[in-house]
Write an enzyme that holds these catalytic residues in place. Structure first.
Site: not given
Ligand code: DAT
Ligand code: MG
Length: 138
Positions: A57, A91, A119, A85, A102, A9, A49, A130, A116
């Site tokens: 968010f 996350t 991805h 992962r 992370r 990222k 996304y 993706e 973080n």
């Molecule tokens: P991951 O990247 O671990 O698969 P995710 O798909 O749930 O996590 O979310 C995508 C991204 O969005 C994640 O890397 C960081 C951000 N994110 C997720 N949950 C969040 C939250 N509750 N508040 C703020 N940012 C968040």
């Molecule tokens: Mg995800």
């Protein structure tokens, strides 16, 4: 052979952590099958996304992902989706285990979206979807 989509990222690219991330993927034994430095546009990120559309968010996430270049990677190997992962960690970087990308390299920045570093696709279906978004040429 299984494939996953990894994104370094904008925070990872700005902090010169591309090599660090790729090195961890390679040292684990996975193969880099495709790689590009790119500027993602809104259309691409909304598609990528889609599962998060409507969440508080979501907009900050899209803005953050457009804030600078990213590195898109296809990594390959048996169980690479699950394996990456695990390498990435939780996350939330505050609680991500030390030893993970992370956990070692990120922390809470007090922003609306969690920053973080990486991805990683979370299932075979997500990975296929993706990879076709970021590498339509593959
Ligand atoms: P991951 O990247 O671990 O698969 P995710 O798909 O749930 O996590 O979310 C995508 C991204 O969005 C994640 O890397 C960081 C951000 N994110 C997720 N949950 C969040 C939250 N509750 N508040 C703020 N940012 C968040
Ligand atoms: Mg995800």
């Amino acid at each position: 052979m299984e494939r996953t989509l990894i994104l370094v990222k904008p925070d990872g690219v700005k902090r010169n952590l591309v090599g660090e991330v790729l090195s961890r993927v390679e040292r684990k034994g996975y193969t880099i099958a495709a790689l590009k430095l790119m500027q993602a546009d809104r259309g691409l990120l909304v598609q990528h996304y889609a599962e998060h559309e409507g969440k508080p968010f979501f907009e900050p996430l899209v803005e953050f992902m457009m804030s600078g270049p990213i590195v898109a990677v296809v990594a390959e190997g048996n169980r690479v989706i699950e394996g990456f992962r695990k390498l990435a960690g939780a996350t939330d970087p505050t609680v991500a285990e030390p030893g993970t990308i992370r956990g070692d390299l990120a922390r809470d920045q007090g922003t609306k979206v969690v920053q973080n570093i990486v991805h990683g696709s979370d299932s075979v279906e997500s990975a296929t979807r993706e990879i076709s978004i970021f590498f339509p040429e593959l």
